[in-house]
Scaffold this motif. Sequence first.
Motif, PDB file in Angstrom:
ATOM      1  N   LEU A 351      -8.919   4.545  -8.288  1.00 33.26           N
ATOM      2  CA  LEU A 351      -7.529   4.128  -8.199  1.00 33.26           C
ATOM      3  C   LEU A 351      -7.154   3.283  -9.413  1.00 33.26           C
ATOM      4  O   LEU A 351      -8.009   2.647 -10.033  1.00 33.26           O
ATOM      5  CB  LEU A 351      -7.305   3.303  -6.924  1.00 33.26           C
ATOM      6  CG  LEU A 351      -7.533   4.028  -5.592  1.00 33.26           C
ATOM      7  CD1 LEU A 351      -7.478   3.038  -4.444  1.00 33.26           C
ATOM      8  CD2 LEU A 351      -6.508   5.128  -5.400  1.00 33.26           C
ATOM      9  N   THR A 352      -5.875   3.269  -9.723  1.00 34.27           N
ATOM     10  CA  THR A 352      -5.367   2.465 -10.841  1.00 34.27           C
ATOM     11  C   THR A 352      -4.722   1.197 -10.308  1.00 34.27           C
ATOM     12  O   THR A 352      -4.099   1.198  -9.244  1.00 34.27           O
ATOM     13  CB  THR A 352      -4.334   3.285 -11.645  1.00 34.27           C
ATOM     14  OG1 THR A 352      -4.982   4.438 -12.156  1.00 34.27           O
ATOM     15  CG2 THR A 352      -3.760   2.482 -12.801  1.00 34.27           C
ATOM     16  N   GLN A 353      -4.873   0.124 -11.049  1.00 32.10           N
ATOM     17  CA  GLN A 353      -4.262  -1.135 -10.635  1.00 32.10           C
ATOM     18  C   GLN A 353      -2.737  -1.011 -10.630  1.00 32.10           C
ATOM     19  O   GLN A 353      -2.152  -0.310 -11.451  1.00 32.10           O
ATOM     20  CB  GLN A 353      -4.685  -2.262 -11.576  1.00 32.10           C
ATOM     21  CG  GLN A 353      -6.152  -2.626 -11.411  1.00 32.10           C
ATOM     22  CD  GLN A 353      -6.505  -3.922 -12.110  1.00 32.10           C
ATOM     23  OE1 GLN A 353      -5.811  -4.341 -13.022  1.00 32.10           O
ATOM     24  NE2 GLN A 353      -7.592  -4.550 -11.687  1.00 32.10           N
ATOM     25  N   ILE A 354      -2.100  -1.712  -9.681  1.00 23.73           N
ATOM     26  CA  ILE A 354      -0.638  -1.693  -9.576  1.00 23.73           C
ATOM     27  C   ILE A 354      -0.069  -2.771 -10.505  1.00 23.73           C
ATOM     28  O   ILE A 354      -0.545  -3.910 -10.513  1.00 23.73           O
ATOM     29  CB  ILE A 354      -0.195  -1.972  -8.124  1.00 23.73           C
ATOM     30  CG1 ILE A 354      -0.755  -0.898  -7.182  1.00 23.73           C
ATOM     31  CG2 ILE A 354       1.332  -2.023  -8.033  1.00 23.73           C
ATOM     32  CD1 ILE A 354      -0.545  -1.209  -5.706  1.00 23.73           C
ATOM     33  N   THR A 355       0.909  -2.382 -11.289  1.00 25.32           N
ATOM     34  CA  THR A 355       1.586  -3.366 -12.152  1.00 25.32           C
ATOM     35  C   THR A 355       3.018  -3.548 -11.665  1.00 25.32           C
ATOM     36  O   THR A 355       3.643  -2.609 -11.164  1.00 25.32           O
ATOM     37  CB  THR A 355       1.609  -2.886 -13.619  1.00 25.32           C
ATOM     38  OG1 THR A 355       2.256  -1.608 -13.671  1.00 25.32           O
ATOM     39  CG2 THR A 355       0.213  -2.763 -14.189  1.00 25.32           C
ATOM     40  N   ILE A 356       3.533  -4.765 -11.807  1.00 30.25           N
ATOM     41  CA  ILE A 356       4.935  -5.029 -11.478  1.00 30.25           C
ATOM     42  C   ILE A 356       5.723  -4.965 -12.780  1.00 30.25           C
ATOM     43  O   ILE A 356       5.669  -5.886 -13.608  1.00 30.25           O
ATOM     44  CB  ILE A 356       5.104  -6.410 -10.795  1.00 30.25           C
ATOM     45  CG1 ILE A 356       4.353  -6.420  -9.459  1.00 30.25           C
ATOM     46  CG2 ILE A 356       6.582  -6.738 -10.591  1.00 30.25           C
ATOM     47  CD1 ILE A 356       4.395  -7.761  -8.734  1.00 30.25           C
ATOM     48  N   ASN A 357       6.399  -3.829 -13.008  1.00 37.38           N
ATOM     49  CA  ASN A 357       7.167  -3.649 -14.239  1.00 37.38           C
ATOM     50  C   ASN A 357       8.659  -3.627 -13.922  1.00 37.38           C
ATOM     51  O   ASN A 357       9.078  -3.908 -12.795  1.00 37.38           O
ATOM     52  CB  ASN A 357       6.724  -2.377 -14.961  1.00 37.38           C
ATOM     53  CG  ASN A 357       6.851  -1.142 -14.077  1.00 37.38           C
ATOM     54  OD1 ASN A 357       7.457  -1.188 -13.010  1.00 37.38           O
ATOM     55  ND2 ASN A 357       6.285  -0.029 -14.531  1.00 37.38           N
TER      56      ASN A 357
END
Length: 878
Positions: A351-357
């Motif tokens: 899984l890929t880390q979630i970023t807050i963009n």
Amino acid sequence: MRIREINAMRGPNYWSIRRHKLIVMVLDLEEMEDRPSNKIDGFLDRLKMMFPSMYEHRCSVGEPGGFFQRVEEGTWMGHVIEHIALEIQTLAGMDTGFGRTRGYGEPGVYNVVFSYLEENVGRYAAKASVEICKALISGENYNLENDIQKMRELREEERLGPSTGSIVEEAEARGIPWIRLNKYSLCQLGYGANQKRIQATVTSETSSIGVEIACDKEDTKFLLEQAEVEVPRGDIIGRESSLEEACRYVGFPLVVKPVGGNHGRGITVNIKNYEDALVAFHAAKNVSQKVIIEKYITGEDYRLLVINNVLVAAAKRSPAHVIGDGKSTIKQLVDEVNKDPRRGYGHENVLTQITINDLTKTILSGKGYTEESVPKEGERVILKDTANLSTGGTAEDVTDIVHPSNVSMAERISKIIDLDICGIDIMTTDISQPLNETGGAVLEVNAGPGFRMHLAPTSGLPRNVAAPVVDKLFPKQGDTGRIPIIAVTGTNGKTTTTRLIAHMAKMKGHRVGYTTSDGVYIQNRLLMKGDCTGPASAEFVLKDPTVNFAVLECARGGLLRAGLGFKKCDVGIVTNVASDHLGLKGIHTMDQLAKVKGVIPETVLPDGYAILNADDDLVYEMRRNINCNLALFSMDEENPRIKALQKLGGITAIYENGYVTLCRGTWKMRIMKAENIPLTYGGKATFMIQNILPAVIAANVRGIGIEDMKVALETFIPSATQTPGRLNLFQFENFSILLDYAHNPAGMLALKNFTDSMEATVKVGIIAGVGDRREEDTNELGSIAAEMFDEIIIRQDKNLRGKSEEDLIKMLNDGIKSKQPNKKTTIIPSEKEAITHAVKNAKKGSLIICCSDVIPDALELVMKFKEQESNGQLTFSH
């Protein structure tokens, strides 16, 4: 401490036949040679504090904590740096565990060797590990996290994506070789004429029309509607003025997306009013000229993967989200989710880390939230507008529950759109029910779909979706996409042997690519000039789609610099091992040189042949490390090694009773009398016979018959075009010129044996010292020349390779005087001027023997003299 050089191995190499990805750093410890780890106060404590996980390094002790024990007892910094380089790669998500540190042959200088997964990361780790070690020695602070992040970024820039990587791994597991063709995802599977290509999940067999259709959502939707496939009601517009009417026609909630988008760019979903639709319209317009306004279908997002018109996997995708606990902010919930060990940087983990963009903030804003908002317990907060794994989404494998009606529909769609590999996006409340019963619809058809969600789903069964791709590209059982590769190495005779084998294969009808020390040839066309005996030249041949037979000369330089340009060959030949290039690249002894050359026979496929010189002890010893059939050649039919193999029914080639003879067991098959083979100059050039013997074995094991060999040997005429720089004899009216590449003592002795049999009133030798040889080798060249020639002209190589002109001339002169102090010797540094001087002063009946290093230039000059003679323009001093 100082790094002298860093080389990256990319194939079988001196350090390991199995481990192809190795960094070899030449490290000069300088004053640290006298300060092992136990003589540096606090070094071990600082090392443990910076790298507590290094406790797992067993080192030679063989148990956890073994490396720390070695540091406590005292070990040299090269060894410490090797372990640091491995550990920092592991900390950056690239677990690779092979390393060794060995003396370079000079006091305080070491080869620090360690494995890597991505080359640029390995090179970075080499430099960083030295700086880290310096900081540990001095007790200075060091920001290790910067290095770890930099290596992660380098990895993501360089590595193949999950989809391409999975296909390559599947190919490798089947013995199919591969070559990366650019820095992105274009790869070649197989070699030469048998190659197939992939670019991510688009293959060389993917229909370009299919890709065009899939990339145009308007065309896709039209074709699917025509075929009675359920698709959402929609409209395509290009102007903002058309948006209001389109929204009325489709009805809220709706989706806005670009016609030519991919990876979820420009898509906005579940739009419930005109104002939001207007914002979404402009976002989509940034991606494509035309924009789709489409009914928002409620339900779950599913991806169906069809390969070769068969459904192979299905996944339910969820966009990145968090579940409220009534206490934590959205940002805190994201941080908690990112602690999941399955989440990593880029494609590092499942899984890929979630970023807050900005997109996340816009989505939250639409719900009246910010990242500091605290959602209710159990509330699902969506953070992205698409379910892509690359933006932090999750996937659940549902392959086994897809309704047969939906399976049939997906397979039919792949044929309608005409894609060999396609991903079909479906929105429905229940994939286990037919689409027409759930009110679901097909949203998109994708060319080049990502495989990651199927290879490593968040939950459910992983699917090997790469296998059907390779099945399609190589449908025949056991097909590896290879072409025959014959690899030739040794100190002398490599080029002639290579050219002769290539000539035999061409005569048999093969389309041959071959590499030599003077260039790369595809068929008879010289496409690359210069010394082309390294891995890049081998790859040049193996990448060429016209070639179906490769003969590759492999020299020590390329092997030590980067390893072999291929992993396996069908035939490996070692002509001999003689004293040459010793003292270079950490190779100081004949045994080390033999180990370099021995890489070739060790890479022969199990059903292939290692062809070894039974007259050379070091070459014969190589048989102990091979994992294939053994064939031997010898100039002496009574050689006991030959006799022993013949008793076992093996293949040998011998020179007996004046014949070049091939033997299977004890049965002799005489090919030709040596004196009738043009290459041997009437049998006088015995070293050429030694080159012919392995060539006839190679031809025989590759299915070339005796009669075909005879024709090839009769037509392989030594000349400036067929064998440039190898015994090229030019007859002038009053003298002759012999041009040869002899550049080491063994080659010079072979040339002496040949020229001793030639009649001449006077023999004039033009010789040069080579800068990257040991002094004793250059002395020996001079002493052999003193016995060969009546007069000697000492010239200079084009490249001095680290020594001065004066030093090289002195070394040669010392060798000459050690044999014949009064030998007539002239010094003319320029090769062109040296040859011109010899020609202008040639006596009647003389033989000028030029040992040249830049063959094309020397040949051009001699041909110019031939032309002048035929025009009556050649003048002489005498």
